[in-house]
Design a protein around this motif. Structure first.
Motif, short mmCIF file in Angstrom:
data_model
loop_
_atom_site.label_atom_id
_atom_site.label_comp_id
_atom_site.label_asym_id
_atom_site.label_seq_id
_atom_site.Cartn_x
_atom_site.Cartn_y
_atom_site.Cartn_z
N ALA A 1 -54.51 -51.10 17.83
CA ALA A 1 -54.50 -52.66 17.83
C ALA A 1 -53.35 -53.38 18.19
O ALA A 1 -53.28 -54.20 19.18
CB ALA A 1 -55.05 -52.72 16.43
N LYS A 2 -52.22 -52.93 17.49
CA LYS A 2 -51.02 -53.52 18.04
C LYS A 2 -50.84 -53.24 19.57
O LYS A 2 -50.21 -54.22 20.20
CB LYS A 2 -49.63 -52.85 17.44
N ILE A 3 -51.01 -52.11 19.94
CA ILE A 3 -50.61 -51.91 21.46
C ILE A 3 -51.67 -52.79 22.34
O ILE A 3 -51.22 -53.35 23.42
CB ILE A 3 -51.13 -50.28 21.79
N ASP A 4 -52.94 -52.84 22.01
CA ASP A 4 -53.89 -54.00 22.78
C ASP A 4 -53.41 -55.36 22.73
O ASP A 4 -53.32 -55.98 23.71
CB ASP A 4 -55.13 -53.64 22.21
N GLY B 1 -49.76 -56.29 23.80
CA GLY B 1 -49.55 -55.99 25.35
C GLY B 1 -48.49 -54.84 25.54
O GLY B 1 -47.77 -54.76 26.57
N LEU B 2 -48.47 -53.74 24.88
CA LEU B 2 -47.40 -52.83 24.87
C LEU B 2 -48.11 -51.66 26.00
O LEU B 2 -49.19 -51.23 25.96
CB LEU B 2 -47.36 -51.91 23.62
N ARG B 3 -46.97 -51.25 26.81
CA ARG B 3 -47.29 -50.44 27.93
C ARG B 3 -46.09 -49.49 28.21
O ARG B 3 -45.07 -49.88 27.64
CB ARG B 3 -47.71 -51.19 29.16
N ALA B 4 -46.04 -48.62 29.26
CA ALA B 4 -44.98 -47.87 29.61
C ALA B 4 -43.83 -48.82 29.98
O ALA B 4 -44.03 -49.67 30.79
CB ALA B 4 -45.38 -47.03 30.46
N GLY B 5 -42.68 -48.65 29.52
CA GLY B 5 -41.30 -49.31 29.72
C GLY B 5 -41.09 -50.55 28.72
O GLY B 5 -40.17 -51.03 28.74
N THR B 6 -42.16 -50.88 28.11
CA THR B 6 -42.03 -51.92 26.87
C THR B 6 -40.97 -51.71 26.03
O THR B 6 -41.02 -50.78 25.54
CB THR B 6 -43.53 -52.25 26.15
N VAL B 7 -40.04 -52.70 25.87
CA VAL B 7 -39.14 -52.77 24.78
C VAL B 7 -39.55 -53.36 23.65
O VAL B 7 -39.45 -54.67 23.43
CB VAL B 7 -37.80 -53.11 25.48
N VAL B 8 -39.38 -52.77 22.38
CA VAL B 8 -39.78 -53.36 21.51
C VAL B 8 -38.75 -53.33 20.05
O VAL B 8 -38.04 -52.26 20.06
CB VAL B 8 -41.00 -52.53 20.79
#
Length: 1023
Positions: A369-372, A375-382
């Motif tokens: 759910a957090k990913i969705d 908007g987390l995706r490859a390369g996202t810096v958190v």
């Protein structure tokens, strides 16, 4: 359709939820009634009007959640106590219901909508007539209201001798919509665990950077291999499925390695903050039956200190595992979806923390759910910002790694310095972060004062505390392109269950909690666990795969909180204790708590746990903890009854040994007995009203003895607003509620027989009386000792118009840390005294320090007091006196021209204007009402201090421009707060000093040493 606040314009909550359409006017709807109302009335020996009134009372009770309702009837307000009355009893009560003149939101019977009512219900020609205001109730909701009334009439007819209230009034369609339509959509989860998805990413992107912490970083391959080694080490130590492994580390890369290693081995992760009190750590380890631990060097030292408190814990240092030669291949341990994944401990009302057990399926559902939604995706810096004991830290660690992003572990030092934190966001190109609203406000305040582009940042989530609409509006005014997500959930629901993703401010006065995430069942129910009518307030309960297993080794509390789901046989629900309501667009809205659970700094705590610990302290008879929120920031306030000799200091120390710092109250009040309500419970409302300067009745042997003591006690009592018999000869003026203003009032009441400095130096009544009886010799000192002698010394210079008294709260905090504190009382505070220039004040301070024989000193100058602090530091260094550090609070240097202009402007202010400025800046409105004599003293001191400081700083800045080499060679710390808007650049102080550092605290206002003494004491102690 949008929902707006359910508050009436003229104040208070409405009995009818607002289901707005944007229309206006009055609508009339007619609905057939299947129940023969006339026959029902005849069987009950009443008229039809009484039957409809009773049905309406039950509906209003269901909508408002209140057992006592007020309804308009026949032009009068009638008060109906539903209680557990049967339909027969309720109908009979109608003619006897007491009447009054209160405003009614609903009315029933003959007639029409009156001036205040939102809805009117009547029975005309066999039809139920609903007249309503369209700006409050739309057509669909009017139809639902009619259905509720028809259901109530049907229930009454079916069995008039059953209780009228507490029955579900919802029709089948609304019940189905609430149980399924408002919950999260079904989601098919992959047959993989979170750690396996991270391993999949490592296989696909082995050389991408997985985690960064300061100068350290790991690629996905390195992270996966080290986690595998940890897993193999745990398995070699005998770990079996669901065995609890404590991870006792700082927030760092070894922490992440350890978490993944535990999950790969099939164990259960237990986060332990190494800075928690050892007794609490021991309780967590014991309750969870933990036998294994992974540590860093700090965590290993903590475990060593546990000793017999938690025997038998076997531990490994994470960094040593790699050197031990364990395989770096995947251990390939089978882990099921229902297997235990982690335990987080939360506060418990019995005095013991509760360990919440969450399973792999719930953790994966939340991570996805957090990913969705973020908007987390490859390369996202958190950004990883949350403490280990805060469950949001887990998704911050793992969700980015599932999709190929990068985790940036933000240091605690950066979090404490908002400027450094903003720099970290920018430098690391952080795209996603989650913060508690109180810190979000600090961050926003910093960006508002000094706008800075954060081009990479695209989504920030707020969680842990209610998010205020005003803060959201400010956010989008400053960062309109950055999404803001209001996240809501509990540890018992595997973290967040609702997300409100906002691209702009909400239309109403409240920020919704949002819609339920997939897989999470969210319901709003009454005390019988039946859904309440749409828009009505009820308890928020949860179902579905988000539910935790329960509390570790605690079947009693598990059974109380996780109960059978009456709507889904064989399933459970979790009762949160939170109250909320549904809005027309299917979003959840938070209303408050049902009990004493609150959130402080984002951490959920139960007040009863603090009270339980406090009552265990020897000598404490009664204790109650309340929450104060006068400044918008929740603070814990402790009230206790005990022997008057039991001061707060030992109580703070006792709590700090077993509770985290966020659970230790900041404010303490002594009472001889705690106030009670009529039913014998502690009256918390009364405590909230009276906790401001509480005093005791004085024992006979402590009453004033001499004429001087009695005269002083009478003046003391008048100034503090207490009875004279409540003032004892051993009382401390400031501990009894005295302030710098009341000290000035005492000086005047005594016809200036003593000075402010006398009161500061001798605050105990008997000591001050002895001073009055002793003829003064020579000029009074300027240094007043505020604490007992100690190893380290701080000298504090006051702000304009201030005095040594203002530093008493800070002195109390520093005394506990082993510091001696002296307050400077500048000449000119008393009538007949001449004020002195800054340089002369510095000489007086230096002379007295030399006479006292103090060793190395630190100095604090606040606001305009920075000038005297700098002058004293320079003079002390010239005389060979060691000065460890100078702290400059709430002031920026400006330039020579601006300083001289400020001096000229302040010189022209009248006494009244000066006092008004002081009242506004300090937040002490009572200053505006002091008499003319007090005004004159305050204004003279203020004008002199500002003018003298401005001239000194102007001369110093001009000289520095000519000779940059003549800067102060003492370390300088500039201390500011985020909510004090000062123009200029703090680094400009480097024009006057060689070694400057800047520290910004989250809040406290301009006079923060008084409002945040513990925080400032920590700054001073760290140097």
């Amino acid at each position: 359709m949008t929902v707006v606040s359910d508050h009436r314009v003229d104040g208070g909550h409405a009995a009818i939820p607002r289901w707005a359409t944007g229309l206006d006017g009055i609508a009339e709807h007619r609905f057939p009634v299947a129940t023969a109302v006339a026959d029902l009335a005849a069987s009950l020996g009443a008229d039809e009007d009484a039957v409809v009134f009773a049905a309406h009372a039950v509906v209003v009770g269901a909508l408002s959640g209140e057992p006592v309702v007020t309804i308009g009837h026949g032009g009068r307000a009638r008060v109906v106590d539903l209680g557990r009355r049967t339909w027969r009893e309720l109908v009979a009560l109608v003619p006897l219901a007491p009447t009054g003149s209160a405003r009614c939101d609903t009315s029933v019977g003959e007639g029409d909508l009156d001036g205040d009512a939102i809805v009117h219900i009547g029975l005309e020609g066999g039809a139920l007539v609903v007249r309503c205001r369209r700006e409050w109730v739309d057509d669909d909701y009017a139809a639902r209201l009619a259905d509720y009334h028809r259901t109530a009439l049907r229930l009454a007819a079916a069995d008039p001798d059953t209780p009228a209230a507490g029955r579900c009034l919802l029709g089948d369609d609304e019940l189905r919509h609430q149980l399924t339509g408002l919950s999260g959509a079904p989601r098919e989860l992959p047959d993989r665990r979170v750690h396996q998805l991270v391993a999949d990413t490592a296989a696909a992107r082995p050389d991408d950077v997985a985690v960064v912490a300061g100068l350290d970083r790991l690629t996905y391959r390195q992270l996966d291999e080290r986690a595998n080694q940890v897993a193999h080490a745990l398995l070699a130590d005998g770990l079996t499925a669901e065995d609890v492994v404590a991870v006792v580390t700082e927030r760092s890369i070894p922490w992440l390695v350890a978490v993944l290693g535990v999950l790969k081995a099939g164990g259960c992760y237990l986060p332990v903050e190494p800075h928690f009190p050892v007794e609490r750590i021991a309780a967590m380890l014991t309750r969870s039956a933990c036998g294994l631990a992974l540590t860093d060097d700090v965590g290993r030292a903590v475990l060593d200190r546990l000793g017999d408190l938690a025997p038998g814990i076997r531990s490994r240092v994470v960094d040593d595992v790699a050197r031990a030669g364990h395989p770096s291949t995947d251990p390939a341990v089978a882990v099921s979806a229902g297997q235990l994944a982690y335990i987080y401990f939360t506060s418990g009302s019995t005095g013991e923390p509760k360990g919440v057990m969450c399973e792999q399926e719930g953790m994966l559902n939340h991570v996805l759910a957090k990913i969705d939604d973020m908007g987390l995706r490859a390369g996202t810096v958190v950004a990883q910002t949350a403490p280990q004991c805060f469950d949001i830290s887990l998704w911050q660690l793992l969700a980015p790694l599932v999709v190929g992003g990068t985790v940036v572990v933000v240091s605690q030092q950066a979090l404490l310095d908002v400027e450094q934190f903003v720099g970290e966001l920018d430098r690391r190109r952080v795209e996603v972060a989650q913060l508690v609203p109180s810190y979000l406000e600090v961050l926003l305040g910093h960006l508002e004062r000094g706008p800075r582009a954060l081009p990479a940042l695209r989504c920030v989530s707020a969680t842990g505390e209610p998010l205020k609409a005003a803060l959201v509006r400010r956010w989008f005014a400053a960062l309109p392109e950055v999404l803001l997500v209001n996240a809501y959930g509990l540890t018992e629901t595997c973290d967040d269950t609702n997300h409100e993703v906002m691209s702009g401010p909400p239309p109403g006065a409240r920020v919704p909690l949002g819609r339920a995430i997939p897989g999470a069942g969210v319901h709003v129910v009454d005390g019988n666990l039946m859904p309440v009518p749409l828009g009505a307030t009820g308890e928020i309960v949860f179902s579905g795969r988000c539910l935790a297993r329960g509390y570790v080794n605690d079947p009693v509390r598990t059974a109380q909180a996780f109960t059978a789901n009456p709507h889904d046989r064989g399933r459970r629900i979790y009762r949160s204790g939170d109250f909320g309501r549904w809005t027309p667009d299917g979003r959840l809205e938070f209303s408050g708590r049902r009990d004493t659970q609150v959130k402080i700094r984002g951490f959920r705590i139960e007040i009863e746990e603090i009270e339980d610990r406090l009552l265990r302290v020897p000598g404490v008879r009664e204790a109650a903890v309340i929450v104060a929120d006068a400044t918008g920031t929740a603070r814990l306030v402790a009230c206790y009854s005990a022997s008057p000799s039991l001061a707060p200091g030992p109580l703070v120390e006792a709590l700090a040994r077993t509770l985290p710092d966020y659970m230790v109250p900041m404010d303490w009040y002594w009472l001889d007995v705690l106030p009670l309500t009529g039913n014998g419970k502690v009256d918390r409302n009364e405590l909230a009203r009276v906790t401001g300067g509480l005093h005791r009745v004085v024992p006979r042997d402590e009453r004033p003895r001499t004429d001087t003591e009695r005269r002083l006690a009478a003046a003391w009592a008048a100034v503090l607003g207490v009875a004279p018999d409540r003032v004892g000869r051993t009382d401390d003026f400031f501990a009894s509620g005295g302030s710098s203003l009341s000290a000035l009032q005492l000086v005047i009441a005594l016809d200036r027989a003593c000075s402010l400095g006398d009161i500061t130096g001798h605050p105990v009544l008997a000591d001050l009386a002895a001073t009055l009886d002793t003829a003064p010799t020579g000029p009074r000192p300027v240094l007043y000792r505020l604490t007992p002698p100690a190893g380290r010394t701080l000298v504090c210079f006051p702000y304009a118009g201030g005095n040594a008294v203002t530093y008493l709260p800070l002195a109390g905090e520093l005394a506990a840390l082993g510091w001696a504190v002296y307050g400077v009382e500048p000449p000119g505070r008393e009538r007949g005294e001449k004020p002195v220039p800054v340089s002369e004040l510095a000489e007086l301070v230096a002379d007295e320090l030399a006479a006292l024989g103090t060793g190395p000193v630190s100095l604090w100058g606040h606001s305009t007091g920075v000038a005297a602090a700098l002058a004293a530091a320079r003079l002390l260094r010239l005389r060979g006196h060691v000065v460890d550090r100078v702290h400059l609070g709430a002031q920026l240097p400006g330039d020579g021209v601006g300083r001289r202009a400020q001096a000229a402007e302040v010189s022209e202010l009248s006494d009244r204007e000066v006092v008004r400025v002081l009242a506004e800046e300090s937040g002490r409105a009572e200053l505006a009402f002091v008499d003319d004599v007090q005004q004159g003293l305050l204004a003279d001191a203020y004008r002199h201090d500002v003018v003298a400081a401005c001239h000194y700083l102007a001369d110093a800045l001009d000289a520095a421009a000519l000779d940059a080499g003549d800067r102060l060679d003492v370390p300088v710390t500039v201390v500011l707060v985020a909510d004090d808007d000062l123009p200029g650049d703090p680094w400009d102080w480097s024009r006057l000093a060689r070694d400057v550092r800047v520290l910004e605290l989250p809040d406290g206002g301009h006079y923060f040493p008084a409002s945040r003494p513990a925080t400032v004491a920590g700054v001073v102690a760290k140097g």
